[in-house]
Design a protein around this motif. Sequence first.
Motif, PDB file in Angstrom:
ATOM      1  N   VAL A 184      15.796 -14.901  -1.681  1.00  0.00           N
ATOM      2  CA  VAL A 184      14.948 -15.943  -1.344  1.00  0.00           C
ATOM      3  C   VAL A 184      14.545 -17.033  -2.195  1.00  0.00           C
ATOM      4  N   VAL A 185      14.656 -16.696  -3.540  1.00  0.00           N
ATOM      5  CA  VAL A 185      14.257 -17.476  -4.503  1.00  0.00           C
ATOM      6  C   VAL A 185      15.250 -18.583  -4.670  1.00  0.00           C
ATOM      7  N   GLN A 186      16.761 -17.867  -4.353  1.00  0.00           N
ATOM      8  CA  GLN A 186      17.908 -19.003  -4.677  1.00  0.00           C
ATOM      9  C   GLN A 186      17.956 -19.993  -3.461  1.00  0.00           C
ATOM     10  N   GLN A 187      17.352 -19.450  -2.375  1.00  0.00           N
ATOM     11  CA  GLN A 187      17.163 -20.225  -1.156  1.00  0.00           C
ATOM     12  C   GLN A 187      15.984 -21.114  -1.194  1.00  0.00           C
ATOM     13  N   ASN A 188      15.122 -20.862  -2.180  1.00  0.00           N
ATOM     14  CA  ASN A 188      13.974 -21.890  -2.334  1.00  0.00           C
ATOM     15  C   ASN A 188      13.143 -21.840  -1.127  1.00  0.00           C
ATOM     16  N   LYS A 189      12.804 -20.663  -0.444  1.00  0.00           N
ATOM     17  CA  LYS A 189      12.119 -20.521   0.631  1.00  0.00           C
ATOM     18  C   LYS A 189      10.807 -19.667   0.168  1.00  0.00           C
ATOM     19  N   PRO A 190       9.604 -20.098   1.021  1.00  0.00           N
ATOM     20  CA  PRO A 190       8.412 -19.269   0.835  1.00  0.00           C
ATOM     21  C   PRO A 190       8.765 -17.931   1.639  1.00  0.00           C
ATOM     22  N   PHE A 191       7.876 -17.098   1.440  1.00  0.00           N
ATOM     23  CA  PHE A 191       8.152 -15.843   1.991  1.00  0.00           C
ATOM     24  C   PHE A 191       6.789 -14.876   2.356  1.00  0.00           C
ATOM     25  N   PHE A 192       6.816 -14.427   3.434  1.00  0.00           N
ATOM     26  CA  PHE A 192       5.690 -13.528   3.857  1.00  0.00           C
ATOM     27  C   PHE A 192       6.292 -11.984   4.142  1.00  0.00           C
ATOM     28  N   TRP A 193       6.144 -11.199   3.366  1.00  0.00           N
ATOM     29  CA  TRP A 193       6.880  -9.801   3.315  1.00  0.00           C
ATOM     30  C   TRP A 193       5.700  -8.580   3.302  1.00  0.00           C
ATOM     31  N   HIS A 194       6.219  -7.723   4.216  1.00  0.00           N
ATOM     32  CA  HIS A 194       5.212  -6.317   4.165  1.00  0.00           C
ATOM     33  C   HIS A 194       6.101  -5.114   3.721  1.00  0.00           C
ATOM     34  N   ILE A 195       5.775  -4.672   2.596  1.00  0.00           N
ATOM     35  CA  ILE A 195       6.422  -3.458   1.893  1.00  0.00           C
ATOM     36  C   ILE A 195       5.762  -2.244   2.197  1.00  0.00           C
ATOM     37  N   PHE A 196       6.220  -1.272   2.800  1.00  0.00           N
ATOM     38  CA  PHE A 196       5.551  -0.157   3.198  1.00  0.00           C
ATOM     39  C   PHE A 196       6.420   1.302   2.894  1.00  0.00           C
ATOM     40  N   TYR A 197       5.673   1.935   2.060  1.00  0.00           N
ATOM     41  CA  TYR A 197       6.178   3.121   1.372  1.00  0.00           C
ATOM     42  C   TYR A 197       5.552   4.348   2.097  1.00  0.00           C
ATOM     43  N   SER A 198       6.262   5.664   1.878  1.00  0.00           N
ATOM     44  CA  SER A 198       6.011   6.950   2.337  1.00  0.00           C
ATOM     45  C   SER A 198       5.548   8.130   1.353  1.00  0.00           C
ATOM     46  N   CYS A 199       4.983   7.285   0.191  1.00  0.00           N
ATOM     47  CA  CYS A 199       4.840   8.115  -1.078  1.00  0.00           C
ATOM     48  C   CYS A 199       3.579   9.107  -0.802  1.00  0.00           C
ATOM     49  N   ASN A 200       2.662   8.514   0.121  1.00  0.00           N
ATOM     50  CA  ASN A 200       1.277   9.353   0.119  1.00  0.00           C
ATOM     51  C   ASN A 200       1.151  10.085   1.134  1.00  0.00           C
ATOM     52  N   HIS A 201       2.190  10.178   2.178  1.00  0.00           N
ATOM     53  CA  HIS A 201       1.908  10.935   3.195  1.00  0.00           C
ATOM     54  C   HIS A 201       2.458  12.423   3.075  1.00  0.00           C
ATOM     55  N   LEU A 202       1.707  13.229   4.038  1.00  0.00           N
ATOM     56  CA  LEU A 202       2.082  14.526   3.976  1.00  0.00           C
ATOM     57  C   LEU A 202       3.576  14.685   4.053  1.00  0.00           C
ATOM     58  N   PRO A 203       4.133  15.841   3.481  1.00  0.00           N
ATOM     59  CA  PRO A 203       3.443  16.772   2.523  1.00  0.00           C
ATOM     60  C   PRO A 203       3.197  16.723   1.422  1.00  0.00           C
ATOM     61  N   TYR A 204       3.161  15.497   0.856  1.00  0.00           N
ATOM     62  CA  TYR A 204       3.139  15.072  -0.445  1.00  0.00           C
ATOM     63  C   TYR A 204       4.095  15.697  -1.218  1.00  0.00           C
ATOM     64  N   ARG A 205       5.469  15.650  -0.896  1.00  0.00           N
ATOM     65  CA  ARG A 205       6.467  15.894  -1.593  1.00  0.00           C
ATOM     66  C   ARG A 205       7.269  14.552  -2.281  1.00  0.00           C
ATOM     67  N   ASN A 206       7.150  14.413  -3.658  1.00  0.00           N
ATOM     68  CA  ASN A 206       7.662  13.242  -4.244  1.00  0.00           C
ATOM     69  C   ASN A 206       8.721  14.070  -5.376  1.00  0.00           C
ATOM     70  N   PRO A 207       9.510  13.156  -5.756  1.00  0.00           N
ATOM     71  CA  PRO A 207      10.661  13.751  -6.835  1.00  0.00           C
ATOM     72  C   PRO A 207       9.779  13.968  -8.266  1.00  0.00           C
ATOM     73  N   GLU A 208      10.273  14.526  -9.202  1.00  0.00           N
ATOM     74  CA  GLU A 208       9.742  14.618 -10.543  1.00  0.00           C
ATOM     75  C   GLU A 208       9.934  13.294 -11.185  1.00  0.00           C
ATOM     76  N   PRO A 209       9.338  12.834 -12.207  1.00  0.00           N
ATOM     77  CA  PRO A 209       8.138  13.758 -12.735  1.00  0.00           C
ATOM     78  C   PRO A 209       6.828  13.777 -11.951  1.00  0.00           C
ATOM     79  N   TYR A 210       6.924  13.092 -10.930  1.00  0.00           N
ATOM     80  CA  TYR A 210       5.496  12.912 -10.112  1.00  0.00           C
ATOM     81  C   TYR A 210       5.033  14.319  -9.527  1.00  0.00           C
ATOM     82  N   SER A 211       5.819  15.206  -8.859  1.00  0.00           N
ATOM     83  CA  SER A 211       5.358  16.194  -8.256  1.00  0.00           C
ATOM     84  C   SER A 211       4.685  17.237  -9.250  1.00  0.00           C
ATOM     85  N   SER A 212       4.785  17.247 -10.612  1.00  0.00           N
ATOM     86  CA  SER A 212       4.292  18.033 -11.539  1.00  0.00           C
ATOM     87  C   SER A 212       3.266  17.252 -12.500  1.00  0.00           C
ATOM     88  N   MET A 213       3.200  15.865 -12.411  1.00  0.00           N
ATOM     89  CA  MET A 213       2.432  15.033 -13.185  1.00  0.00           C
ATOM     90  C   MET A 213       0.986  15.461 -13.618  1.00  0.00           C
TER      91      MET A 213
END
Length: 686
Positions: free
Chosen positions: A365-394
């Motif tokens: 998008v930068v190479q196209q020189n366009k403004p952007f409106f984005w929504h970025i949405f993750y599952s990190c905090n959703h039940l069952p709170y299962r994340n990879p290491e080192p986060y699961s034991s941090m």
Amino acid sequence: MMNKFSALARDKYLDFLIWENVYVLIAYLILIFVFSLILHPCIWKLSKGFSTHRKSLQVLMGVAGAIIIHAYCTLRLVQTRPYFLDDAEFGHWYYQVLNVVPESIKSSVNYVLFIIVPAVLILYAMVWWLMRMKSLKMRVAMVFVGCCLVGVAVFTNGWLESGQSEHARKVITERPNVIIIGSDSLRGDRLGCTGYEPVSKDGLAAGGVSPRIDALARESVNFTNCFTPIASTLESGTSLMGSQYPHTHGFRHMYPNEKTLNAATAGMQPMAAILKKEGYDTAAFGDWCAGYYELMPMGFGHVAVSSFDNFKMYMSQAVVMAHFVIPLYFDHPAGYSIFPQLGSFAQFVTPDVVTDRVEKRLKWVVQQNKPFFWHIFYSCNHLPYRNPEPYSSMFTDPDYAGANKNGVDFDIDSFIGKTNLESKWKALPKKEIRQIRNLYDGCTRHFDDHVGRILDALKSRGIENNTIILITSDHGDNLYEKDVTLGHGLTFNGGLQANHVPMIVRVPGTKAAKISEHVRTIDIIPTLADLLEVEKPALWEGQSVASWIKGTGEPKSKAFYAETGFPFIQFRVKGADRPQLPPMDQMTRIEDSFNYQFVLKSEFEEPLIRAKQRCLMTEKWKLICTPTADGGRHFGLFGLTNDIYNDVDVSNQEKEVLRVMKSALERWMDEHVETQLEEIFPEGEG
């Protein structure tokens, strides 16, 4: 899987399951061909000096070579896609081999091991075959196949990722960009910038749960009391982007039918659609928690998320994951062309994949020189709170060895097929509760690291000072506060943790501030519209707080109205006999004509809405309406000054407060009219 839906898959969709397994055989045929191309030259070379038992030796070498390649690719998977492996496997010595390499040279070793070595092997095999082919057509075909194999290695390992050109860095659009970043179930009160401190503060945990977000908040306007009108992803996400209450856009639960979807689409003017007409690149990125954008794109021109509640996709994923060669060898652009469903599987589209996609899109998008409106949405905090290491034991106790070691011991069959989970969850021992809370903190740190990657990408492209960044969420989660257990969107008793979300807004050129006055997620899009100088549609129900951000307006709390979501659990409410509803698997069905989506059965639409709790909250008071089995309404009034978990009902002591708030809440419930805070309390709350 032994539940209603697995039985349904076998009984009604057996032909689909059989065909999916037949289709997967393509992968094995391709692998046989590729293994032959690569191994045959090596076997020929190694067995050349043996005059006896040469055939038997070649067979053994072929088997050994295939095992070595498979082990090598599995090791590569540990390095590049560890989320495909079961959590229990990480403890095995084989998956720890790469950790022996010193951190200072690990990137160089990985480059040689996973890029140079396969490239050399492929080139050697290609040259060997070319030298033995007499036909020009065969040689051309071999060059093509070799280039394809090298291309797979290149794009899989990211060889061609180059820096942005100076021209692209300098020619930046003058219109501001907007990135909204969220993590499903991220609470507004469990970030460092809102005063939260985890129990563990040593080692990797020394930075707290949100060091990158905290740093961003120090140069942003941090709204510490932002609330969503419904704590359920589809409904809340639609309210956010369309600036409408659930009763207006029509999504009252997470299983809408096609008619409801079409009505919601026709009755909305989402921000993405408006900005798309203004020349913005509009995109939604996410993993399985962002899957609602597949169902409801809301005007975004580019959607890169996992599929949402599509039963055939669930079945397809179950088949593919039973054949481990698919994620092992086909997780790359060439593989997606053969198995396009891979790009939508929840197992494949992880937070790492999401951020990779964002970084690549940002470069484009930068190479196209366009403004952007984005929504970025993750599952990190959703039940069952299962994340990879080192986060699961941090943040967890290293001596803990219980059922919640790597994530909440969550039985999905009980969740969808029973309604008695309240008693089970309330019986959890304190050490298990501590473990779950600490797991959640690791989830937040995982999300924070992805926020950091995005911020770094913006800076490397030279556009951080032309981009509005907003950190928020769809809802929070209960974490065993007083009178609640786990989950969200199920109750308003026991506090508003499930509705409290972050709202951290960094607008270049504005002063940092912390604002404690109440705002709602439906106010976010009108605020951004004012900041971008875009006209606001009359359909929007939120109110802009852009003047608060700019410092030209005085913050004044807004009345907060909300409703509960799908009743997976109906928590008991003191003084109210609630109407009973069956479990999820009895209230929903699969609509074949509606892309095999889960939908609520029509006979439960009205009972579900009628059974919802409603809430009205001001700065000092919170009123909860709980429908009763006899058709009545039970109201509980709570003072928030000294009773944030709603332990003492003061309805009998504060009858005037009850009267005016009840009138406003019932007007919102029955007439869908919002009464402003100054109308409820003309002389202030006292």
